[in-house]
Design an enzyme around this catalytic site. Structure first.
Site, mmCIF file in Angstrom:
data_model
loop_
_atom_site.group_PDB
_atom_site.id
_atom_site.type_symbol
_atom_site.label_atom_id
_atom_site.label_comp_id
_atom_site.label_asym_id
_atom_site.label_seq_id
_atom_site.Cartn_x
_atom_site.Cartn_y
_atom_site.Cartn_z
ATOM 1 N N CYS A 49 1.896 -50.584 -41.038
ATOM 2 C CA CYS A 49 2.163 -51.775 -40.499
ATOM 3 C C CYS A 49 2.721 -51.690 -39.240
ATOM 4 C CB CYS A 49 1.661 -52.714 -42.046
ATOM 5 S SG CYS A 49 3.156 -52.858 -42.106
ATOM 6 N N CYS A 81 6.031 -51.361 -40.379
ATOM 7 C CA CYS A 81 6.611 -49.556 -41.256
ATOM 8 C C CYS A 81 7.225 -49.009 -40.260
ATOM 9 C CB CYS A 81 5.402 -48.680 -42.086
ATOM 10 S SG CYS A 81 4.583 -49.084 -43.087
ATOM 11 N N CYS A 107 15.683 -5.025 -47.970
ATOM 12 C CA CYS A 107 16.192 -5.168 -49.482
ATOM 13 C C CYS A 107 16.892 -6.744 -49.437
ATOM 14 C CB CYS A 107 17.934 -4.252 -48.941
ATOM 15 S SG CYS A 107 19.077 -4.509 -47.515
ATOM 16 N N CYS A 121 18.390 -8.236 -46.371
ATOM 17 C CA CYS A 121 17.401 -8.721 -44.754
ATOM 18 C C CYS A 121 16.776 -9.667 -45.138
ATOM 19 C CB CYS A 121 16.237 -7.599 -45.182
ATOM 20 S SG CYS A 121 16.275 -6.020 -44.893
ATOM 21 N N ASP A 175 -1.972 -42.551 1.006
ATOM 22 C CA ASP A 175 -1.181 -42.341 2.241
ATOM 23 C C ASP A 175 -2.289 -41.162 3.396
ATOM 24 O OD1 ASP A 175 1.110 -40.419 3.852
ATOM 25 O OD2 ASP A 175 -0.025 -38.213 3.207
ATOM 26 N N ASP A 182 -0.501 -37.056 -1.962
ATOM 27 C CA ASP A 182 0.813 -35.899 -2.784
ATOM 28 C C ASP A 182 1.071 -35.678 -3.689
ATOM 29 O OD1 ASP A 182 1.520 -33.334 -2.921
ATOM 30 O OD2 ASP A 182 -0.414 -32.685 -0.997
ATOM 31 N N ASP A 227 5.007 -36.216 -1.228
ATOM 32 C CA ASP A 227 5.012 -37.891 -1.415
ATOM 33 C C ASP A 227 5.956 -37.845 -2.267
ATOM 34 O OD1 ASP A 227 2.975 -38.286 1.202
ATOM 35 O OD2 ASP A 227 1.508 -38.494 0.149
#
Lengths: 69, 858
Positions: free
Chosen positions: B18, B21, B86, B89, B523, B722, B726
């Site tokens: 809701c 929340c 190992c 790592c 434009d 554009d 623009d």
């Protein structure tokens, strides 16, 4: 954080108990025990629900208890 | 102090139901050190977070959200790690990967050679994780494909729907039985319902599984919230159900306790209240699933395999393996896997899924193809230019997702109101209780009191039971549970609908603002017109040949990249003229060009340029006016300070310009045109296209000021142009609409992006936005309007006149009806088609020849 929670709990519980107590005092005459204590319980519950989210942030703000990572 | 660099990320959060929340999660995230902004969308279940990566980590954010009872949904990846020998790592990889900001958990298994990582992909991408492992000197391959993660999210959603459905079936079935049992002594029911079903102990055993089973979620959720000082709608439900159930139990086993006696056992209230609330939850879960369909449909478009040509051989590989520069083969009927440029072959491609264009587009060598579009007829090969997250489809998905995680201003207000509403409702319930306990009961209570629409008599009810009943009803009836879904579900449906037509809104705020537009500025060149002008007339002075004037003009324009210059050079070449290089070239924005050739200073431009260079136009002015009145751009040619002639150039209107403008007028918008042309010419074009307001002789840098002027008149203004040229004017406008952006969406300025170069999409965009915001308002009306009307009813306002009160279960039914209204209303958006797109294609033809000639401005 724990301190904020504890202080908040004392405040909102205290006010809620006070509200319920006032209800009990106001209903001393003419009401049955069930009505008095049932009503006081309902008022305590609603007062807790209303006050918890109001009091907690206020206390947090006052104590500056922001959560840290 | 250096400004901190904030990052944006989107985190999936589950468990939200809701609007309160939403407020809770936002509050929790904002409380995390380093998080500057958090915006949660209930419908998508996502939190958009802006944070300082140096201070805030995923683990802290997850902890904050988890602490208040919700869950951050992370993705997990299983990686195959090679080269580990190992335990060190393992430690190295765990340390390095674990230090990445978006990684929550990493577990490396040496013997299995695997690593499982839990991470937030928006903060740290999987590629970053893999790169980190590779940099440590290990090999790494992904085991889980991205699609699986997506499926997982869908499965989670389906799980939630299934869970609520099971809860609904249990609570509704048992609830019906409880209701029949409760009302057994009334109406005709004694003849069909056995009397034992009215036994209060039987009703207790039938109701308890509902309250403790399907209803348990409300108690658990509200308790989790309360422990952290948070109230949400679960609490309203829990107090409502709990109070009704408790009274019923007390009156069953201790009828003398003073709560109304055996006849006031509201088992059916507790049972049906639970059932109706769960019905609301179920409907909300369905709505959330349905409204995100648009994204899923887009994701499904992504082809999974690609046919890469390597060393002359075609091989099928997963699409993730395709790299930029790879040559890919596509056969008829196949989807194009990534974006690219056709290298060889010829075909027609259905691009409707991306651009909304219904007619297949022909593709030949050198043409761009868009990933996820469908190859129809021929086979061809193309070179990949954009892969992975860079493809047009990926960018569209990202844009639509981003739009869905933003909040419209109207939603921010609704959320704030809903957040405060819960507290207000509890306060109102308290006031209601006190009023009916101390005043109302003594004043108006009669033994004939009934619950609305029931034969129930409340004659044995005491003051406490009566005040409590009304107080609980107020709690239930006031719950604004549909508010949380009202706005985001409509915005999601609307943004998905826009994407279907190649109209992308960059956020919910863009959609809301688009719906409020009062004026649209176009434009001219390249927007209203095709932007491909050509030479139409050449006028000469001093007995000069037309070709000489045109040649001079072409020499001056040879280095120009402006469409007008290109048209003159193209015109000269088409007439067989040789166009030499100018020794120097200088473009004067909004005026023309200056060039020198063979020691002559050539000028080509408008009156302003000639006036500034003190060139007299006496002999040319009437001709120029004639050409301009025909809607052509007249460019004066002068050399060494002497006028030589005029070159007239005209552009052509796009086929849909006039229709788009008339439709905008019909919708009540002002339409303006912005151009560098002189006023007379500009007005000639405006007449042809039906535009009522002309902003002429505007220099490129002044476009922004023209937008501001309209805004100063109090108008909400959109600028259509554009997206790159623009950009400043688009940014200044209330809504910048970048048209014809094609597939490189990310580069675009403007809040609305139109993939196709079709002005009707401006109209369609407005219609989608208006329909969406109308839907939002309707939803908010159903969500809030219901509360506003129902609260006085729940408060018992009609009781003094009718001796009837609303029962909690009727309140819950009304509440579920509100959720149902919102759900159905939002789902109606799925069938929405913008008016301009309803079978209009066949109606739009090219304009009459007389309207086609248009001037071009710089």
């Amino acid at each position: 954080m724990k301190r904020v929670g504890f202080i908040s709990a004392i405040i909102y519980t205290g006010i809620s108990v006070l509200a319920a107590g006032l209800f009990l005092v106001a209903t001393m005459n003419g009401y049955s025990l069930v009505e008095r204590f049932g009503g006081a319980g309902w008022i305590f519950l609603l007062a807790m629900i209303i006050l918890m989210p109001i009091v907690t942030p206020l206390v947090k703000k006052r104590l500056g208890g922001d959560r840290q990572p | 102090m250096a400004e901190k660099e904030l990052k944006k990320a989107s985190i999936s959060v589950s468990g939200m139901t809701c609007a309160s929340c939403v407020a809770n999660v936002e509050q929790a995230l904002k409380g995390v050190h380093g998080v500057e902004k958090a915006v949660v969308n209930l419908a998508t279940g996502k939190a958009a977070v802006e944070y300082d990566p140096a201070r805030a980590r995923l683990t802290a954010m997850k902890k904050a959200v988890d602490e208040i009872g919700y869950e951050v949904v992370l993705q997990s990846a299983d990686l195959q790690v090679t080269g580990m020998t190992c335990a060190s790592c393992v430690a190295n990889i765990e340390k390095a990967v674990g230090d990445l900001p978006g990684v929550h958990k990493v577990v490396v298994n040496l013997s299995a050679g695997s690593a499982r990582v839990e991470y937030a992909p928006d903060i740290t991408a999987l590629t970053e994780i893999k790169k980190t492992i590779l940099e440590l000197g290990y090999g790494v391959v992904e085991r889980v494909e991205g699609q699986q993660a997506l499926d997982r999210e869908r499965q989670a959603r389906q799980r939630e729907i299934r869970r609520q459905l099971i809860n609904l079936i249990i609570s509704a079935t048992l609830g019906m039985v409880v209701m029949l049992g409760t009302f057994q002594p009334y109406w005709f029911l004694p003849s069909i319902i056995p009397a034992w079903l009215n036994n209060k102990v039987i009703l207790f055993f039938l109701t308890t599984p509902i309250v403790l089973g399907p209803g348990r979620q409300f108690f658990i959720n509200s308790w989790n919230g309360l422990k952290r000082g948070i109230t949400d709608m679960n609490l309203l439900y829990a107090t409502g159900i709990g109070a009704a159930y408790l009274i019923a139990v007390i009156n069953t086993f201790w009828p003398e306790a003073g709560f109304g006696g055996r006849e006031a056992t509201f088992y059916e209230a507790a049972a049906l209240l639970t059932a109706f609330i769960i019905l609301g939850r179920y409907l909300e879960a369905i709505t959330r699933g349905r409204t995100s369909e648009a994204i899923r449909r887009l994701i499904k478009l992504q082809p999974k395999r690609a046919r890469v040509v390597r060393e002359g051989q075609e091989m099928e590989v997963p699409v993730e393996w395709v790299e930029i520069g790879d040559v890919l083969a596509v056969r008829p009927g196949e989807a194009i896997p990534v974006d690219g440029v056709v290298a060889e072959g010829y075909s027609s491609v259905d691009q409707s899924m991306i651009t909304g264009e219904s007619i297949p587009v022909e593709k030949k060598a050198g043409d761009e193809v868009i990933g996820a579009t469908m190859n129809k007829t021929g086979a061809f090969k193309f070179r990949a230019t954009r892969v992975g997250k860079e493809t047009a489809l990926a960018q569209i998905i990202k844009l639509v997702e981003d739009a869905q995680t933003t909040k419209a201003p109207i939603q921010r207000i609704a959320d704030r109101v809903a957040g405060q509403f819960i507290l207000g409702v509890h306060a109102l319930a308290l006031v209601t209780f006190l009023f009916w306990f101390f005043i109302g009961f003594a004043q108006w209570f009669t033994p004939e009191s009934r619950l609305i629409l029931t034969p129930y008599l409340l004659s044995e009810m005491g003051v406490f039971g009566f005040a409590l009943l009304i107080s609980v009803t107020v709690l239930v009836i006031s719950c604004p549970c549909a508010v949380g879904l009202a706005t985001p579900s409509a915005i999601m449906a609307g943004s998905g609908k826009g994407a279907e037509y190649g109209i992308l809104f960059k956020g919910a705020d863009a959609m809301e603002m688009t719906s409020k537009l009062q004026a649209v500025i176009f434009d001219k060149t390249g927007t209203l017109t095709k932007g491909q002008p050509s030479v139409t007339d050449v006028v000469t002075l001093d007995k000069l040949a037309e070709s000489e004037v045109l040649r001079l003009a072409a020499v001056a324009e040879k280095n120009s990249e402006h469409p007008l210059g290109e048209a003159i050079v193209r015109g000269a070449r088409e007439r067989g003229l040789e166009v030499a290089d100018a020794e120097s070239f200088n473009a004067v924005p909004g005026q023309g060009v200056q060039a020198s050739h063979n020691g002559h200073a050539i000028l080509l431009g408008n009156r302003k340029l000639m006036a500034e260079q003190q060139v007299s136009l006496d002999g040319l002015a009437p001709e120029a006016e004639r050409l301009e009145s025909e809607g052509k751009t007249a460019m004066f040619v002068a050399a060494d300070g002497r006028p030589f002639g005029i070159v007239a150039v005209a552009d052509t209107l796009k086929e849909t310009s006039a229709l788009a403008v008339s439709e905008l007028h019909r919708m009540g918008l002002q339409v303006a045109m912005l151009t560098g042309d002189n006023r007379r010419t500009a007005e000639a074009i405006a007449r042809q296209v039906g535009i009522d307001r002309v902003l002429a002789e505007v220099l490129p840098e002044d476009k922004t000021n023209e937008v501001k002027k309209l805004q100063a008149e109090g108008l909400k203004v959109a600028m259509v142009g554009d997206g790159i040229n623009d950009a400043p004017a688009l940014a200044q406008a209330d809504v910048g609409i970048a048209i014809g952006s094609g597939t490189d969406i990310a580069k675009e300025t403007g809040q609305v992006i139109l993939i196709k170069d079709d002005l009707l999409d401006v109209v369609a965009g407005l219609q989608v936005a208006r329909a969406t915001i109308r839907k939002v308002k309707e939803n908010l009306f159903w969500a809030f309007g219901y509360n506003t009307l129902a609260i006085p009813l729940g408060f018992g306002i009609i009781y003094p006149f009718t001796a009837q009160v609303v029962s909690p279960e009727l309140a819950a039914l009304l509440m579920a009806t509100s959720s149902l209204s919102v759900t159905l209303n939002t789902l109606r958006m799925r069938g929405f088609v913008p008016t301009i797109r309803r079978g209009q294609r066949g109606q739009i033809g090219p304009l009459p020849a007389g309207q086609a000639a248009l001037p071009v401005s710089r």
